[in-house]
Design a protein around this motif. Structure first.
Motif, short mmCIF file in Angstrom:
data_model
loop_
_atom_site.label_atom_id
_atom_site.label_comp_id
_atom_site.label_asym_id
_atom_site.label_seq_id
_atom_site.Cartn_x
_atom_site.Cartn_y
_atom_site.Cartn_z
N ILE A 152 0.84 -1.20 0.00
CA ILE A 152 0.00 0.00 0.00
C ILE A 152 0.87 1.26 0.00
O ILE A 152 0.58 2.23 -0.71
N LEU A 153 1.95 1.24 0.77
CA LEU A 153 2.82 2.42 0.86
C LEU A 153 3.49 2.73 -0.48
O LEU A 153 3.64 3.90 -0.84
N VAL A 154 3.90 1.70 -1.18
CA VAL A 154 4.48 1.92 -2.51
C VAL A 154 3.48 2.64 -3.41
O VAL A 154 3.82 3.60 -4.13
N THR A 185 10.11 10.38 -5.37
CA THR A 185 11.24 11.08 -5.98
C THR A 185 12.21 11.65 -4.94
O THR A 185 13.37 11.87 -5.24
N PHE A 186 11.72 11.88 -3.70
CA PHE A 186 12.60 12.45 -2.69
C PHE A 186 12.48 11.77 -1.32
O PHE A 186 13.24 12.08 -0.41
N LEU A 187 11.57 10.82 -1.18
CA LEU A 187 11.48 10.02 0.04
C LEU A 187 11.76 8.56 -0.30
O LEU A 187 11.73 8.16 -1.46
N TYR A 228 14.19 7.57 7.50
CA TYR A 228 14.83 8.56 6.63
C TYR A 228 13.79 9.51 6.04
O TYR A 228 13.99 10.73 6.00
N SER A 229 12.65 8.95 5.60
CA SER A 229 11.58 9.77 5.03
C SER A 229 11.03 10.77 6.05
O SER A 229 10.70 11.90 5.70
N LEU A 230 10.95 10.35 7.31
CA LEU A 230 10.49 11.26 8.35
C LEU A 230 11.46 12.41 8.54
O LEU A 230 11.06 13.57 8.69
N GLU A 231 12.74 12.10 8.50
CA GLU A 231 13.77 13.14 8.63
C GLU A 231 13.70 14.13 7.46
O GLU A 231 13.81 15.34 7.65
N LEU A 233 11.99 19.41 5.00
CA LEU A 233 11.15 20.14 4.04
C LEU A 233 10.16 21.07 4.74
O LEU A 233 9.47 21.85 4.07
N LYS A 234 10.07 20.95 6.07
CA LYS A 234 9.15 21.76 6.87
C LYS A 234 7.69 21.59 6.41
O LYS A 234 6.90 22.53 6.41
#
Length: 295
Positions: A121-123, A133-135, A142-145, A150-151
């Motif tokens: 589902i996440l994919v 493209t960026f997460l 890592y995606s959370l960071e 990105l604020k």
């Protein structure tokens, strides 16, 4: 005329009724652009916030991970805010605070029962929102960071919620593995399973009950992974207890046997003798004795 065009036209009429200025000649261009935008965005069935003013409009699609700053740019004394329920085809005038609450809604992640289902589902979700493209869908920490960098508060909240769901699924899978693991005694079974029950927020007042006893309790409020395993755990518990009782009973039988002088002397003689035949004879006798007792 397509069903979506009929729906977008209906929503446009409802907006015009709530904000009559849209029908004025001075708003002709805004009316035209808003109508075209509604036709496009309503294809996705997401609710909307429409912000109208004297000279422009803003349209924010909800549950699309847009940051709250997008709404803050729409603050003005003469702005009017409307919540558009695309599926129900309803328009409701709201204030700015209500608009903020609506903006804080994040895309819903369906309930899944395995990590594999969640990963699939996440994919799909990362691809739908262009996040791949960026997460990194395979590295949520890592995606959370990155979301923090990105604020984007909404993206950060969404990824945080996903991590909570992922960790819960991992805990459930650890629990199921623990129920299937190898143990030598019932205490080992308790020590392997009960800590994970606690992590799954199992009621403290039930924690020290045997698994057999837990079968009679109402499982309401338990994590859904627990109740289906209780019968299985109770059967394993019973087997361990039964095996331990057999060993204890055999030890008692052995002591009773040795308390008889003749048997005790025979046992001592066998232990000190190098005569293999005598040792075999005693072993056979012991086996027969055990077999008769157990069965």
């Amino acid at each position: 005329m397509s069903a979506n065009k009929v729906r977008s036209n209906t929503l446009m009429n409802l907006l015009s009724q709530s904000y009559p200025a849209l029908l004025e000649a001075s708003h002709k261009e805004i009316n035209k652009k808003l109508k075209s935008t509604l036709l496009k965005v309503t294809e996705r069935d997401n609710d909307l916030i429409v912000v109208l003013s004297e000279d422009k409009f803003d349209l924010i699609e909800l549950k699309t991970l847009r940051p709250l700053s997008d709404l803050s740019q729409c603050i003005a004394a003469n702005n009017f805010y409307f919540h558009v329920d695309v599926v129900e085809v309803e328009i409701k005038k709201i204030d700015f605070n209500k608009a903020v609450k609506l903006m804080k809604q994040t895309p819903t992640i369906p309930l899944t029962k395995s990590l594999a289902e969640l990963d699939k589902i996440l994919v799909e979700e990362f691809t739908k929102f262009g996040l791949d493209t960026f997460l990194d869908v395979e590295n949520l920490d890592y995606s959370l960071e990155k979301a923090s960098e990105l604020k984007n508060d909404m993206l950060y909240k969404w990824v945080s919620d996903i991590i909570i769901k992922r960790d819960r699924l991992m805990l459930r899978e650890r629990f199921i593995s623990a129920t299937n693991a190898h143990y030598n005694t019932v205490d080992e079974l308790y020590n392997g399973v009960r800590p994970l029950l606690k992590e799954l927020d199992f009621p403290d007042e039930l924690m020290n009950h045997s698994f057999s006893e837990l079968r009679v309790f109402n499982p309401k409020g338990w994590d859904y992974a627990i109740q289906p395993r209780i019968d299985f755990l109770a059967k394993r518990e019973f087997q361990f207890i039964e095996d331990a009782n057999k060993v204890n009973n055999l030890e008692v039988l052995k002591q009773t046997y040795l308390e008889q002088p003749a048997n005790s002397a025979l046992w001592a003689k066998t232990n000190s003798s190098s005569n293999g035949l005598a040792l075999v004879s005693v072993a056979i006798a012991a086996i027969l004795l055990i077999k008769n007792f157990v069965y």
